[in-house]
Design an enzyme around this catalytic site. Structure first.
Site, PDB file in Angstrom:
ATOM      1  N   GLU A 154     -11.189   6.567   6.137  1.00 19.12           N
ATOM      2  CA  GLU A 154     -10.709   7.360   7.506  1.00 19.12           C
ATOM      3  C   GLU A 154     -11.237   7.586   8.227  1.00 19.12           C
ATOM      4  OE1 GLU A 154      -7.744   8.153   7.540  1.00 19.12           O
ATOM      5  OE2 GLU A 154      -6.803   7.951   5.625  1.00 19.12           O
ATOM      6  N   TYR A 157       0.910  -1.075   0.249  1.00 18.39           N
ATOM      7  CA  TYR A 157       0.053   0.032  -0.016  1.00 18.39           C
ATOM      8  C   TYR A 157       1.159   1.185   0.072  1.00 18.39           C
ATOM      9  CZ  TYR A 157      -3.423   3.455   1.957  1.00 18.39           C
ATOM     10  OH  TYR A 157      -3.953   4.773   2.083  1.00 18.39           O
ATOM     11  N   TRP A 168      -5.030   1.088  10.692  1.00 18.72           N
ATOM     12  CA  TRP A 168      -5.186   1.490   9.276  1.00 18.72           C
ATOM     13  C   TRP A 168      -5.167   0.061   8.664  1.00 18.72           C
ATOM     14  CZ3 TRP A 168      -7.319   3.972   6.115  1.00 18.72           C
ATOM     15  CH2 TRP A 168      -7.596   3.863   5.104  1.00 18.72           C
TER      16      TRP A 168
END
Length: 227
Positions: free
Chosen positions: A77, A55, A85
């Site tokens: 988010e 990522y 995350w």
């Protein structure tokens, strides 16, 4: 009678060597980046987990300028708040399926049956407040088209300069721009868009470049130069 000095004992030699080493000028401390087996420097959070590494190498910090893409990032988010995350990233495909690939027109029409479906979907984060926020933000995104659209609004808060952090400690978590963006979105009916969340959004979508200066990704977005 002349005295003879005995050779220094091993312990004394070691102490003397340590003292000399300590007196030498210290080299600059290394940057807070981790050099991988491939020779590339990354921040610690992207240096171990293969999913996070991919990522980071291919997506994080690259510009996102389309409505659907930004609505997805805004939504993820918000779901990430209070979580890692990595957790969200592992559930990303499930989120896309559950939220109609983050099509704002479709999500804005979600009703009680959809909310119940989402609350029973073990593949995503089953937080009612965040689910409702995503639906609310979808409707706000649709309304915003009459005023130029979500992408234009978010990118209008791009700062004139970007941070140049050499260590993780130097990376800001908020900025004047993220605070202003948060206020602007709230004024237009968006929720779960606090300044810290908006700063993370701006980092992830290339609006600011907070890659460490030693990272191989610094300056690769096409938005900001390396220096």
């Amino acid at each position: 009678m002349k005295k003879t000095t005995s050779p220094p004992k091993p312990a004394a030699k070691k102490a003397h060597a340590a003292a000399r080493k300590a007196a030498r000028p210290k080299k600059p401390q290394p940057l807070d980046a981790v050099i991988g087996a491939d020779g590339l420097a990354r921040p610690p959070w992207a240096s171990v987990d293969p999913l996070l590494k991919h990522y980071y190498d291919t997506e994080w910090g690259m510009p996102v300028r389309d409505e659907r893409g930004l609505f997805e990032r805004l939504s993820l988010e918000a779901f990430q708040s209070g979580l890692s995350w990595a957790t969200i990233l592992r559930k990303r495909e499930a989120f896309r399926e559950a939220f109609a690939n983050f099509d704002p027109d479709v999500v804005a029409r979600f009703g009680e049956k959809d909310i119940e479906r989402l609350m029973n979907d073990e593949r995503i984060v089953r937080n009612r407040a965040k689910i409702l926020a995503t639906i609310t933000n979808a409707a706000a995104t649709v309304r915003l088209r009459d005023a130029g659209g979500l992408a234009a609004l978010i990118w209008s808060f791009q700062p004139h300069a970007t941070p140049a952090p050499r260590t993780i400690a130097e990376i800001p978590t908020t900025s004047a721009e993220s605070l202003a963006l948060s206020k602007a979105l709230r004024k237009r009916g968006f929720v779960f868009v606090g300044p810290t969340t908006m700063h993370a959004l701006m980092e992830a979508t290339g609006i600011v470049d907070t890659h460490l200066v030693d990272s191989h990704r610094r300056g690769t977005s096409g938005v900001w130069p390396r220096e």
